[in-house]
Scaffold this motif. Structure first.
Motif, PDB file in Angstrom:
ATOM      1  N   ALA A  29       0.827  -1.209   0.000  1.00 59.19           N
ATOM      2  CA  ALA A  29       0.000   0.000   0.000  1.00 59.19           C
ATOM      3  C   ALA A  29       0.863   1.262   0.000  1.00 59.19           C
ATOM      4  N   ALA A  30       1.939   1.268   0.774  1.00 51.88           N
ATOM      5  CA  ALA A  30       2.815   2.444   0.845  1.00 51.88           C
ATOM      6  C   ALA A  30       3.525   2.686  -0.477  1.00 51.88           C
ATOM      7  N   LEU A  31       4.016   1.627  -1.111  1.00 50.23           N
ATOM      8  CA  LEU A  31       4.680   1.788  -2.401  1.00 50.23           C
ATOM      9  C   LEU A  31       3.704   2.349  -3.430  1.00 50.23           C
ATOM     10  N   ALA A  32       2.493   1.813  -3.472  1.00 50.74           N
ATOM     11  CA  ALA A  32       1.487   2.306  -4.419  1.00 50.74           C
ATOM     12  C   ALA A  32       1.137   3.767  -4.134  1.00 50.74           C
ATOM     13  N   ALA A  91       0.517  -2.782 -19.693  1.00 48.50           N
ATOM     14  CA  ALA A  91       1.356  -3.009 -18.513  1.00 48.50           C
ATOM     15  C   ALA A  91       0.618  -3.789 -17.423  1.00 48.50           C
ATOM     16  N   ARG A  92      -0.709  -3.859 -17.507  1.00 52.10           N
ATOM     17  CA  ARG A  92      -1.479  -4.596 -16.485  1.00 52.10           C
ATOM     18  C   ARG A  92      -1.276  -6.088 -16.668  1.00 52.10           C
ATOM     19  N   SER A  93      -1.045  -6.755 -15.565  1.00 51.35           N
ATOM     20  CA  SER A  93      -0.787  -8.189 -15.616  1.00 51.35           C
ATOM     21  C   SER A  93      -1.144  -8.810 -14.283  1.00 51.35           C
ATOM     22  N   GLN A 117      -3.020   0.963  -9.862  1.00 54.28           N
ATOM     23  CA  GLN A 117      -4.401   0.536 -10.090  1.00 54.28           C
ATOM     24  C   GLN A 117      -4.634  -0.889  -9.580  1.00 54.28           C
ATOM     25  N   ARG A 118      -3.732  -1.801  -9.894  1.00 54.38           N
ATOM     26  CA  ARG A 118      -3.884  -3.203  -9.483  1.00 54.38           C
ATOM     27  C   ARG A 118      -3.801  -3.327  -7.958  1.00 54.38           C
ATOM     28  N   LEU A 127      -6.573  -4.931  -5.354  1.00 56.70           N
ATOM     29  CA  LEU A 127      -6.250  -5.985  -4.392  1.00 56.70           C
ATOM     30  C   LEU A 127      -6.629  -5.587  -2.972  1.00 56.70           C
ATOM     31  N   LEU A 128      -6.336  -4.354  -2.609  1.00 63.98           N
ATOM     32  CA  LEU A 128      -6.644  -3.891  -1.261  1.00 63.98           C
ATOM     33  C   LEU A 128      -8.154  -3.798  -1.041  1.00 63.98           C
TER      34      LEU A 128
END
Length: 170
Positions: free
Chosen positions: A55-58, A79-81, A139-140, A144-145
């Motif tokens: 979460a912090a990195l995002a 780029a989404r995977s 975005q991904r 997830l969160l």
């Protein structure tokens, strides 16, 4: 998390250009393992993250992206995977550094393995990702969160799969 802008030559090792940089999870909500998968032209690596680290990195990437021109939407879609299965972590992320390399138009992400201080076997990698990859990652991660455990309407804490002892229900 360390972050900032770097100038050429400041990095201790040359960054590795990344083809895929994606977060993912394994397991049911409440017992999920948070992972980041990194694929380069030569190798693939899966690193275990704590939810708060992811979460912090995002959050930091999103903040830095807000100061830059937006990437091409088609590049963001490409780029989404998802995770490549099976997804087994090679090591656990410890310290994470983030910088913007204006000259290369890349984010540099430094990942260090969680290990005792001075451990000569601790893993370390510096990655270079595009603005589109960073946008897709943000975005991904948000998806997830949001897909985690539902929150208790009374106290706001996550409800475990086995139930929830709400402190406000008394």
């Amino acid at each position: 998390m360390r972050h900032g802008e770097i100038s050429p030559g400041e990095a201790s090792e040359p960054p590795v250009d990344v083809v895929v940089f994606t977060p993912g999870t394994v397991g049911p909500p409440g017992r999920r393992l948070f992972l980041v998968q990194i694929v380069t032209l030569a190798d693939a690596l899966t690193v275990k993250f704590e939810k708060i680290q992811l979460a912090a990195l995002a959050r930091h990437l999103e903040r830095l992206l807000g100061d830059l021109p937006p990437p091409d939407p088609d590049e963001c879609r490409r780029a989404r995977s998802g995770l490549i299965r099976p997804a087994r972590p090679a090591w656990v992320a410890g310290e994470i550094g983030l910088a913007w390399d204006q000259r290369r138009d890349r984010f540099l992400i430094s990942l260090e393995e969680e290990a005792p201080e001075g451990d000569p076997t601790a893993q370390h990698v510096t990655l270079a990702i595009t603005r589109a990859q960073a946008t897709a990652f943000v975005q991904r991660t948000a998806e997830l969160l949001a897909a985690g455990r539902p929150l208790c309407p009374l106290c706001g804490d996550p409800v475990d799969p086995d139930g929830h002892m709400c402190p406000r229900s008394n």
